[in-house]
Scaffold this motif. Sequence first.
Motif, PDB file in Angstrom:
ATOM      1  N   GLU A  76      20.544  32.975 -89.360  1.00 45.77           N
ATOM      2  CA  GLU A  76      21.065  33.878 -88.339  1.00 45.77           C
ATOM      3  C   GLU A  76      20.218  33.847 -87.067  1.00 45.77           C
ATOM      4  O   GLU A  76      20.734  33.888 -85.951  1.00 45.77           O
ATOM      5  N   SER A  77      18.896  33.735 -87.240  1.00 47.00           N
ATOM      6  CA  SER A  77      18.002  33.760 -86.077  1.00 47.00           C
ATOM      7  C   SER A  77      17.966  32.424 -85.346  1.00 47.00           C
ATOM      8  O   SER A  77      17.312  32.318 -84.301  1.00 47.00           O
ATOM      9  N   THR A  78      18.638  31.407 -85.877  1.00 47.32           N
ATOM     10  CA  THR A  78      18.619  30.083 -85.268  1.00 47.32           C
ATOM     11  C   THR A  78      19.941  29.730 -84.611  1.00 47.32           C
ATOM     12  O   THR A  78      20.012  28.783 -83.829  1.00 47.32           O
ATOM     13  N   GLU A  79      20.987  30.500 -84.892  1.00 47.96           N
ATOM     14  CA  GLU A  79      22.327  30.079 -84.480  1.00 47.96           C
ATOM     15  C   GLU A  79      22.605  30.264 -82.990  1.00 47.96           C
ATOM     16  O   GLU A  79      23.511  29.633 -82.451  1.00 47.96           O
ATOM     17  N   ASN A  80      21.841  31.118 -82.302  1.00 51.48           N
ATOM     18  CA  ASN A  80      22.060  31.354 -80.867  1.00 51.48           C
ATOM     19  C   ASN A  80      20.776  31.025 -80.106  1.00 51.48           C
ATOM     20  O   ASN A  80      19.936  31.894 -79.896  1.00 51.48           O
ATOM     21  N   PRO A  81      20.603  29.781 -79.680  1.00 51.12           N
ATOM     22  CA  PRO A  81      19.299  29.337 -79.146  1.00 51.12           C
ATOM     23  C   PRO A  81      18.965  29.830 -77.746  1.00 51.12           C
ATOM     24  O   PRO A  81      17.914  29.491 -77.223  1.00 51.12           O
ATOM     25  N   PHE A  82      19.836  30.650 -77.132  1.00 53.28           N
ATOM     26  CA  PHE A  82      19.542  31.158 -75.784  1.00 53.28           C
ATOM     27  C   PHE A  82      19.520  32.684 -75.731  1.00 53.28           C
ATOM     28  O   PHE A  82      19.498  33.265 -74.646  1.00 53.28           O
ATOM     29  N   GLU A  83      19.539  33.380 -76.861  1.00 50.16           N
ATOM     30  CA  GLU A  83      19.773  34.820 -76.854  1.00 50.16           C
ATOM     31  C   GLU A  83      18.539  35.661 -76.535  1.00 50.16           C
ATOM     32  O   GLU A  83      18.650  36.865 -76.326  1.00 50.16           O
ATOM     33  N   GLY A  84      17.346  35.070 -76.541  1.00 51.07           N
ATOM     34  CA  GLY A  84      16.133  35.846 -76.314  1.00 51.07           C
ATOM     35  C   GLY A  84      15.363  36.082 -77.594  1.00 51.07           C
ATOM     36  O   GLY A  84      14.490  36.956 -77.644  1.00 51.07           O
ATOM     37  N   ASN A  85      15.671  35.295 -78.620  1.00 48.20           N
ATOM     38  CA  ASN A  85      14.991  35.391 -79.904  1.00 48.20           C
ATOM     39  C   ASN A  85      13.656  34.649 -79.843  1.00 48.20           C
ATOM     40  O   ASN A  85      13.462  33.767 -79.017  1.00 48.20           O
ATOM     41  N   ALA A  86      12.756  34.995 -80.746  1.00 50.50           N
ATOM     42  CA  ALA A  86      11.455  34.315 -80.789  1.00 50.50           C
ATOM     43  C   ALA A  86      11.585  32.833 -81.121  1.00 50.50           C
ATOM     44  O   ALA A  86      10.664  32.059 -80.871  1.00 50.50           O
ATOM     45  N   ASN A  87      12.728  32.435 -81.691  1.00 50.55           N
ATOM     46  CA  ASN A  87      12.953  31.037 -82.045  1.00 50.55           C
ATOM     47  C   ASN A  87      13.812  30.308 -81.013  1.00 50.55           C
ATOM     48  O   ASN A  87      14.305  29.208 -81.272  1.00 50.55           O
ATOM     49  N   ASP A  88      13.996  30.903 -79.848  1.00 50.82           N
ATOM     50  CA  ASP A  88      14.828  30.323 -78.792  1.00 50.82           C
ATOM     51  C   ASP A  88      14.241  29.037 -78.215  1.00 50.82           C
ATOM     52  O   ASP A  88      13.040  28.761 -78.353  1.00 50.82           O
ATOM     53  N   ILE A  89      15.109  28.311 -77.506  1.00 53.43           N
ATOM     54  CA  ILE A  89      14.635  27.228 -76.647  1.00 53.43           C
ATOM     55  C   ILE A  89      13.886  27.866 -75.476  1.00 53.43           C
ATOM     56  O   ILE A  89      14.389  28.806 -74.861  1.00 53.43           O
ATOM     57  N   PRO A  90      12.694  27.389 -75.129  1.00 57.14           N
ATOM     58  CA  PRO A  90      11.893  28.023 -74.070  1.00 57.14           C
ATOM     59  C   PRO A  90      12.388  27.643 -72.676  1.00 57.14           C
ATOM     60  O   PRO A  90      11.718  26.933 -71.932  1.00 57.14           O
ATOM     61  N   ILE A  91      13.556  28.132 -72.306  1.00 56.00           N
ATOM     62  CA  ILE A  91      14.178  27.703 -71.048  1.00 56.00           C
ATOM     63  C   ILE A  91      13.417  28.227 -69.829  1.00 56.00           C
ATOM     64  O   ILE A  91      13.430  27.587 -68.773  1.00 56.00           O
ATOM     65  N   THR A  92      12.754  29.361 -69.955  1.00 54.82           N
ATOM     66  CA  THR A  92      11.968  29.876 -68.825  1.00 54.82           C
ATOM     67  C   THR A  92      10.758  28.982 -68.581  1.00 54.82           C
ATOM     68  O   THR A  92      10.451  28.634 -67.436  1.00 54.82           O
ATOM     69  N   GLN A  93      10.074  28.602 -69.645  1.00 58.50           N
ATOM     70  CA  GLN A  93       8.919  27.724 -69.519  1.00 58.50           C
ATOM     71  C   GLN A  93       9.326  26.355 -68.991  1.00 58.50           C
ATOM     72  O   GLN A  93       8.644  25.772 -68.139  1.00 58.50           O
ATOM     73  N   ILE A  94      10.447  25.824 -69.482  1.00 51.29           N
ATOM     74  CA  ILE A  94      10.918  24.518 -69.018  1.00 51.29           C
ATOM     75  C   ILE A  94      11.268  24.573 -67.540  1.00 51.29           C
ATOM     76  O   ILE A  94      10.909  23.680 -66.764  1.00 51.29           O
ATOM     77  N   SER A  95      11.950  25.635 -67.123  1.00 55.73           N
ATOM     78  CA  SER A  95      12.318  25.783 -65.707  1.00 55.73           C
ATOM     79  C   SER A  95      11.070  25.879 -64.827  1.00 55.73           C
ATOM     80  O   SER A  95      11.026  25.306 -63.735  1.00 55.73           O
ATOM     81  N   ARG A  96      10.048  26.586 -65.305  1.00 57.07           N
ATOM     82  CA  ARG A  96       8.812  26.701 -64.534  1.00 57.07           C
ATOM     83  C   ARG A  96       8.119  25.340 -64.407  1.00 57.07           C
ATOM     84  O   ARG A  96       7.619  24.990 -63.335  1.00 57.07           O
ATOM     85  N   ASN A  97       8.112  24.556 -65.483  1.00 57.56           N
ATOM     86  CA  ASN A  97       7.488  23.231 -65.431  1.00 57.56           C
ATOM     87  C   ASN A  97       8.229  22.308 -64.464  1.00 57.56           C
ATOM     88  O   ASN A  97       7.602  21.512 -63.748  1.00 57.56           O
ATOM     89  N   ILE A  98       9.552  22.408 -64.447  1.00 60.70           N
ATOM     90  CA  ILE A  98      10.337  21.619 -63.489  1.00 60.70           C
ATOM     91  C   ILE A  98       9.976  22.027 -62.070  1.00 60.70           C
ATOM     92  O   ILE A  98       9.799  21.179 -61.182  1.00 60.70           O
ATOM     93  N   GLU A  99       9.873  23.333 -61.846  1.00 61.08           N
ATOM     94  CA  GLU A  99       9.525  23.825 -60.508  1.00 61.08           C
ATOM     95  C   GLU A  99       8.159  23.297 -60.069  1.00 61.08           C
ATOM     96  O   GLU A  99       7.992  22.865 -58.911  1.00 61.08           O
ATOM     97  N   ILE A 100       7.203  23.291 -60.957  1.00 67.16           N
ATOM     98  CA  ILE A 100       5.870  22.770 -60.624  1.00 67.16           C
ATOM     99  C   ILE A 100       5.949  21.292 -60.254  1.00 67.16           C
ATOM    100  O   ILE A 100       5.371  20.843 -59.248  1.00 67.16           O
ATOM    101  N   ASP A 101       6.679  20.511 -61.055  1.00 63.83           N
ATOM    102  CA  ASP A 101       6.811  19.075 -60.792  1.00 63.83           C
ATOM    103  C   ASP A 101       7.431  18.812 -59.426  1.00 63.83           C
ATOM    104  O   ASP A 101       6.943  17.981 -58.649  1.00 63.83           O
ATOM    105  N   LEU A 102       8.501  19.520 -59.110  1.00 63.40           N
ATOM    106  CA  LEU A 102       9.219  19.258 -57.862  1.00 63.40           C
ATOM    107  C   LEU A 102       8.456  19.786 -56.649  1.00 63.40           C
ATOM    108  O   LEU A 102       8.519  19.196 -55.560  1.00 63.40           O
TER     109      LEU A 102
END
Length: 338
Positions: free
Chosen positions: A291-317
């Motif tokens: 159940e905790s894995t089925e929604n990877p963008f919901e804000g769960n502790a097991n989510d894909i780290p989209i905020t961290q990824i977006s920040r790393n992209i921003e740093i690179d660019l």
Amino acid sequence: MNISSHYKLQHFIPWTRHSIIKMLILSLVPTLLFYYLGWHWLAIPWVPVALIGTATAFISGFKNTQTYNRTWEARQIYGAIINSSRTFGIMTKDFVRTENYDQDKQLQQEIIYRHFAWLTALRFQLREPKSWENVKTKNYNLNYLKYYKVPEWETKLEDELKPFLSEKELHYILSTKNRATQILAQQSDQLKKLNQQGAIADYNYVAFENQIKDLYDQQGKCERIKNFPYPRQFSSINLYFTNLLCFLIPLGFIGELSKNIEKFGEWYIWLTIPLSVLVGWIFLVLEQIGESTENPFEGNANDIPITQISRNIEIDLREMLGETDLPSAMQPQNNILL
């Protein structure tokens, strides 16, 4: 995303304590009735319990495999967004050319900052709660939120977009429904104008538009996962099978252990409680993990780290633009990155 070697027991046990309490009650009640009131009819053969347990194990394994696939696909999509963003950044730096160097830098910054706005709008959209998501509806998930914070729930989209868009463009984007889609549309519109003005060559303009298309593709894939839940029929049958099994496990153990009362004594029947709690907890935790894995963008502790990824992209660019005043990388909170 948890970046430690494993979840620590002091976190994992409280997260699953409702399963332990549930199994404790389900095993304690029939054992008391059997021992003190002599309700020997509660004892059932182990065969039906084993058959239901086998079916439950299969359906739980199927669910966990499929929910893991949803999470892994989401991570692959954001991996593609990283690659596309870097490509878009270097194309912007090399393809946007006028006769004025300062104007080049301004245009490049405007285009790349708009890309930051797209990343921001997309992650905010992906963190919006849906009716089938669990992080805000299940108590054990709500309690676990004390270990981390979801950045998109702590700030407003308008405040996050202000550094990247002009006031006029910001006002327009906030008035739309799908902000990320419209930001890319604005991006494409500016590229078209720059092509018409001769700041972008025709061949390079086509390459730019293909890159915009690729970003739309990745956004659409994210939206597909976000807006289409794990099929409710499979989720429901797994829940029903697991709960039925947990109800029958103590009765099956009573049936098996009662056969040896004469050999070991009446105390032997009390082993029903710890054995039932242990076996039932395993199946309930399998259900909870799926159940905790089925929604990877919901804000769960097991989510894909989209905020961290977006920040790393921003740093690179930003470094591609020659900036030195860079935002800091996202840091984990209790080994959790979002």
